[in-house]
Design a protein around this motif. Structure first.
Motif, PDB file in Angstrom:
ATOM      1  N   GLU A 182       0.860  -1.188   0.000  1.00 17.19           N
ATOM      2  CA  GLU A 182       0.000   0.000   0.000  1.00 17.19           C
ATOM      3  C   GLU A 182       0.897   1.239   0.000  1.00 17.19           C
ATOM      4  O   GLU A 182       2.081   1.134   0.342  1.00 17.19           O
ATOM      5  N   PRO A 183       0.349   2.394  -0.365  1.00 21.00           N
ATOM      6  CA  PRO A 183       1.192   3.597  -0.397  1.00 21.00           C
ATOM      7  C   PRO A 183       1.642   3.993   1.016  1.00 21.00           C
ATOM      8  O   PRO A 183       0.908   3.797   1.977  1.00 21.00           O
ATOM      9  N   ILE A 186       4.802   8.939   3.916  1.00 21.30           N
ATOM     10  CA  ILE A 186       6.080   9.509   4.365  1.00 21.30           C
ATOM     11  C   ILE A 186       7.189   9.155   3.369  1.00 21.30           C
ATOM     12  O   ILE A 186       8.046   9.993   3.046  1.00 21.30           O
ATOM     13  N   ARG A 326      10.002   7.280  11.251  1.00 21.81           N
ATOM     14  CA  ARG A 326      10.225   8.316  12.281  1.00 21.81           C
ATOM     15  C   ARG A 326      11.548   9.034  12.003  1.00 21.81           C
ATOM     16  O   ARG A 326      11.627  10.265  12.082  1.00 21.81           O
TER      17      ARG A 326
ATOM     18  N   ALA B 112      -6.071   1.464   1.882  1.00 19.34           N
ATOM     19  CA  ALA B 112      -4.993   1.578   0.881  1.00 19.34           C
ATOM     20  C   ALA B 112      -5.431   2.521  -0.243  1.00 19.34           C
ATOM     21  O   ALA B 112      -4.633   3.337  -0.729  1.00 19.34           O
ATOM     22  N   LYS B 115      -5.296   6.022   1.038  1.00 22.70           N
ATOM     23  CA  LYS B 115      -3.899   6.480   1.141  1.00 22.70           C
ATOM     24  C   LYS B 115      -3.359   6.868  -0.228  1.00 22.70           C
ATOM     25  O   LYS B 115      -2.589   7.818  -0.356  1.00 22.70           O
ATOM     26  N   ALA B 116      -3.764   6.122  -1.251  1.00 22.63           N
ATOM     27  CA  ALA B 116      -3.330   6.461  -2.612  1.00 22.63           C
ATOM     28  C   ALA B 116      -3.867   7.842  -2.996  1.00 22.63           C
ATOM     29  O   ALA B 116      -3.155   8.645  -3.619  1.00 22.63           O
ATOM     30  N   VAL B 119      -1.773  10.412  -1.242  1.00 25.78           N
ATOM     31  CA  VAL B 119      -0.459  10.570  -1.881  1.00 25.78           C
ATOM     32  C   VAL B 119      -0.578  11.421  -3.147  1.00 25.78           C
ATOM     33  O   VAL B 119       0.275  12.265  -3.433  1.00 25.78           O
ATOM     34  N   LEU B 122      -0.769  14.922  -2.109  1.00 25.42           N
ATOM     35  CA  LEU B 122       0.562  15.380  -1.662  1.00 25.42           C
ATOM     36  C   LEU B 122       1.402  15.800  -2.859  1.00 25.42           C
ATOM     37  O   LEU B 122       2.079  16.828  -2.827  1.00 25.42           O
ATOM     38  N   MET B 147      -0.087  11.895   8.444  1.00 27.60           N
ATOM     39  CA  MET B 147       1.142  11.099   8.465  1.00 27.60           C
ATOM     40  C   MET B 147       1.700  10.999   9.883  1.00 27.60           C
ATOM     41  O   MET B 147       2.143   9.933  10.318  1.00 27.60           O
ATOM     42  N   LEU B 151       1.772   7.510  11.949  1.00 25.81           N
ATOM     43  CA  LEU B 151       3.058   6.967  12.394  1.00 25.81           C
ATOM     44  C   LEU B 151       2.987   6.611  13.880  1.00 25.81           C
ATOM     45  O   LEU B 151       3.484   5.563  14.301  1.00 25.81           O
TER      46      LEU B 151
END
Lengths: 334, 166
Positions: A182-183, A186, A326, B112, B115-116, B119, B122, B147, B151
């Motif tokens: 998946e993309p 970061i 990170r 997914a 998220k594509a 992106v 972005l 993001m 994380l």
């Protein structure tokens, strides 16, 4: 036929003068993300003398974290033997699966242990310093090597300028796009940054490609006996190896590859090899290195999820991805 | 229903530890089993939170994309490609199934896809020729907010143990 007998048959074919070849103490070793590593002892008689020798066998796995060309690595190591850079002597390369199902090469087993992360506790600081000095000096020697005299053009000669960095970024971007499930926003941001900050290489040298702790052997008297794992060797910007070694990911107790301070590492490098350190280029390759490690880890995850490996450590490397992301967030101040 | 998945994982772990591990002589095989036990440990700790984790990611992705769309619509002179991208993202959000529980893998696939979309937005923020740099900067900040949060969630997810490279 078990693997011990397969290996003995192979050695008999390679050493026609050897009699009564037997293989013992065959043991698979841990580590080695891209190839299986096996240690074994071979004994035979030759010209009336008994010979006993220890070898390392590196065999292609069913699927690897890193698709690399074993012939390329073999050829480089063969050429480097006796060059002043400590590498094991290479004996045989087999590109077909005729003998052991998959391609492999066999090399000399050198003495020493490979430290992972920090330098092992229990050794005096003076010895750590001695190992650190050799670690830097060997890198300077690799970068000072006359690669044309060693006929390393077959590795591909990038042009001076931004070519070498562009090639590296493009190479790892392709692997990322091919292997990620998946993309990863970061990583996408990091690729954007890398493409916008391609550094200009002012010289082309031999680049080890994976110069860090875990890839050298040292003995109890503090001597580095070998630099190993040349799978990613290529011609490029020497700052790439510096950036890779300086990555936070490899640091131990805040020291570069757990050995020495960043300032000492870079100062000694310049002194040893005469190549001036360009901090901006080193930083670029630290970022690229962090991206590379994340992509390598994602490749492991993909390999596992696709059922192409039996290696139980493969899914675990995915656990390292957040740590690398990170590091990227901090490096790029995202 | 019992045995539930957690019961099963604990059972597998006990069998591996008590029955299989002592029978192994090869160092390499013992090491492989060690990795497998580590994975069992992780699964035991995480299996019943997996859906919550994925749903949080999903909700955050939807909220982030919606917020980024709002910001993007404020462009005074959007490029044709940005306009098309904003429209596509709006369609993705509108058509993406939200109602009712979904199997974990369906939710993961939906994430997914989102998220594509994130992106792609972005990438659009890098349009240096745009006269709407202030808007693009805000859109980038909005997307980066996801993001950062994601994380932190991922770090929590893998925090069952510290591991290192070879």
């Amino acid at each position: 036929m078990d693997m011990t007998e397969q290996l003995a048959s192979y050695l008999r074919a390679q050493m026609p003068a050897a009699r009564d070849v037997v293989v013992t103490e065959l043991e698979r070793k841990s580590g080695g993300a891209s190839r299986e590593t096996w240690a074994f002892t071979a004994r035979w008689a030759e010209n009336g003398h008994a010979v006993s020798r220890e070898f390392i066998l590196r065999r292609d796995p069913t699927r690897s974290l890193l698709e690399s060309d074993r012939a390329r690595e073999f050829r480089v190591l063969q050429a480097l033997y006796d060059s002043g850079i400590p590498v094991p002597r290479m004996y045989w390369l087999e590109l077909e699966g005729k003998w052991l199902e998959r391609p492999f090469f066999i090399m000399e087993k050198l003495p020493g242990q490979a430290p992972v992360g920090t330098f092992p506790a229990g050794y005096p600081p003076a010895m750590q310093a001695r190992v650190a000095e050799q670690f830097v000096d060997i890198l300077a020697r690799i970068h000072s090597l006359d690669w044309r005299a060693h006929a390393f053009e077959f590795l591909g000669v990038p042009a001076l300028g931004t070519d070498t960095a562009r090639n590296q970024v493009g190479h790892w971007r392709r692997i990322y796009l091919q292997e990620c499930i998946e993309p990863h926003p970061i990583l996408e941001e990091a690729f954007i940054w890398l493409s916008a900050h391609l550094p200009v290489a002012d010289r082309i040298t031999l680049v080890h490609g994976d110069y860090r702790s875990g890839n050298y052997l040292f003995t109890d008297d503090g001597t580095i006996t070998a630099m190993l794992d040349w799978e990613m060797v290529h011609l490029g910007d020497p700052m790439e190896d510096l950036g890779w070694a300086c990555m936070k990911f490899w640091s131990g107790r805040g020291l570069v590859v757990g050995l020495t301070t960043r300032a000492d590492f870079l100062t000694r490098y310049t002194r040893a090899g005469g190549i001036p350190v360009d901090a901006a280029r080193v930083f670029f390759y630290e970022v690229l290195g962090t991206v590379k490690m994340a992509v390598i880890a994602l490749t492991g995850v993909r390999t596992f999820c696709d059922g192409k490996t039996h290696e139980a450590s493969m899914p675990l490397v995915g656990f390292l991805v957040p740590r690398l992301l990170r590091d990227l967030m901090e490096q790029l101040e995202l | 229903m019992h045995p539930d998945i957690g019961d099963l994982i604990h059972g597998i772990k006990r069998t591996l530890t008590e029955e299989i591990l002592p029978a192994l002589n090869s160092g390499f095989a013992r090491e492989q089993l060690g990795y497998t036990l580590f994975l069992c440990e992780h699964m035991a700790a995480r299996w019943d939170h997996a859906h919550i984790y994925m749903a949080q990611e999903h909700g955050d992705l939807r909220a982030t994309l919606a917020a980024a769309l709002d910001v993007g619509r404020r462009c005074r002179a959007p490029s044709a490609s940005l306009s098309a991208l904003l429209d596509t993202t709006a369609v993705t959000l509108a058509t993406e199934e939200t109602g009712g529980p979904r199997p974990l893998r369906a939710l993961s696939a939906a994430n997914a896809e989102l998220k594509a979309a994130l992106v792609r937005l972005l990438g659009a923020c890098e349009d240096t020729a745009s006269v709407d740099q202030d808007v693009l900067t805000e859109m980038r900040r909005t997307l980066r907010g996801f993001m950062t949060r994601q994380l932190s969630r991922d770090e929590e997810w893998v925090s069952t143990a510290q591991i290192g490279w070879w």
